[in-house]
Design a protein around this motif. Structure first.
Motif, PDB file in Angstrom:
ATOM      1  N   LEU A 139      68.354  28.588  73.214  1.00 14.94           N
ATOM      2  CA  LEU A 139      69.093  29.041  72.034  1.00 14.94           C
ATOM      3  C   LEU A 139      68.435  30.283  71.441  1.00 14.94           C
ATOM      4  N   GLU A 140      67.124  30.284  71.422  1.00 13.66           N
ATOM      5  CA  GLU A 140      66.396  31.435  70.880  1.00 13.66           C
ATOM      6  C   GLU A 140      66.573  32.665  71.761  1.00 13.66           C
ATOM      7  N   TYR A 191      71.366  24.335  66.130  1.00 12.40           N
ATOM      8  CA  TYR A 191      69.917  24.361  65.887  1.00 12.40           C
ATOM      9  C   TYR A 191      69.490  23.143  65.062  1.00 12.40           C
ATOM     10  N   LEU A 202      76.285  27.920  65.623  1.00 13.23           N
ATOM     11  CA  LEU A 202      74.957  28.004  66.246  1.00 13.23           C
ATOM     12  C   LEU A 202      73.881  27.440  65.312  1.00 13.23           C
ATOM     13  N   HIS A 203      74.058  27.651  64.030  1.00 14.11           N
ATOM     14  CA  HIS A 203      73.117  27.057  63.078  1.00 14.11           C
ATOM     15  C   HIS A 203      73.201  25.526  63.141  1.00 14.11           C
ATOM     16  N   TYR A 260      70.607  33.730  71.995  1.00 12.42           N
ATOM     17  CA  TYR A 260      71.364  33.694  70.750  1.00 12.42           C
ATOM     18  C   TYR A 260      72.439  34.791  70.687  1.00 12.42           C
ATOM     19  N   LEU A 320      76.369  34.084  70.518  1.00 10.03           N
ATOM     20  CA  LEU A 320      77.079  34.463  69.301  1.00 10.03           C
ATOM     21  C   LEU A 320      78.308  35.303  69.631  1.00 10.03           C
TER      22      LEU A 320
END
Length: 193
Positions: A35-36, A64, A60-61, A39, A43
């Motif tokens: 994810l990092e 996380y 995406l938040h 991203y 997105l």
């Protein structure tokens, strides 16, 4: 060993170490790391799918936050695809939840009447009820009985006519007279109850 074989040796080792590190991580740690690093592309792809960069960022938040809660996730065949599907599903859930939520600001909320009874309202209602009962008891006995049969017992005009041995038109006239008397006593405009 030649110079060429010496230089390729560390490269193979570092790639193997990186691969070993990824496989030695738990699936959740793998997804957080992915994810990092992914991203931006995620997105962009989600923004196109959801037709909103804000919704994509929110999704995406949510991914996380969900991953930080350390869910139980088994072997991942396609971690990137898993992240994408997870974001889509969380966006759909958020959309469903938002449809059931109504946001009202303080100004809009103040426009709703306060239905909580206060002492003044209760006193007025009690007084009106007393006046209505007095007016009802002042009616002739048959008119009072016909009125109560209709409004208290919820009988039809036909049933009342049979019970009292009168024509349906006579029942209508008696109900109209009782209603007019009660409206006059209570100070209500003429209309049907």
């Amino acid at each position: 060993m030649t110079d060429e074989s010496k230089s390729s040796e560390p490269t193979r080792t570092s790639q193997a170490d990186a691969s070993h590190q990824l496989t030695s991580q738990s699936p959740v740690q793998q997804l957080l790391a992915l994810l990092e690093t992914e991203y931006g592309p995620l997105l962009t792809r989600l923004s196109a799918q959801l037709r909103s960069p804000e919704a994509a960022a929110d999704a995406l938040h949510d991914v996380y936050v969900k991953l930080r809660a350390d869910p139980s996730i088994g072997y991942l065949y396609n971690p990137r695809g898993y992240l994408y599907r997870m974001a889509i599903n969380l966006a759909k859930n958020r959309s469903r939840s938002d449809r059931h939520t109504v946001n009202i600001d303080d100004a809009g909320l103040s426009e709703f009447p306060d239905n909580a009874s206060n002492q003044e309202f209760a006193a007025l209602a009690t007084d009106e009820m007393r006046r209505a009962l007095r007016a009802l008891h002042a009616l002739p006995a048959q008119r009072q009985a016909i009125f109560l049969a209709r409004w208290r017992d919820e009988k039809s005009q036909g049933e009342i006519a049979v019970e009292f041995g009168l024509h349906k038109r006579s029942i209508q006239k008696e109900l109209a007279r009782a209603e007019a008397h009660l409206r006059k006593i209570l100070g209500r405009p003429k209309q049907r109850f």
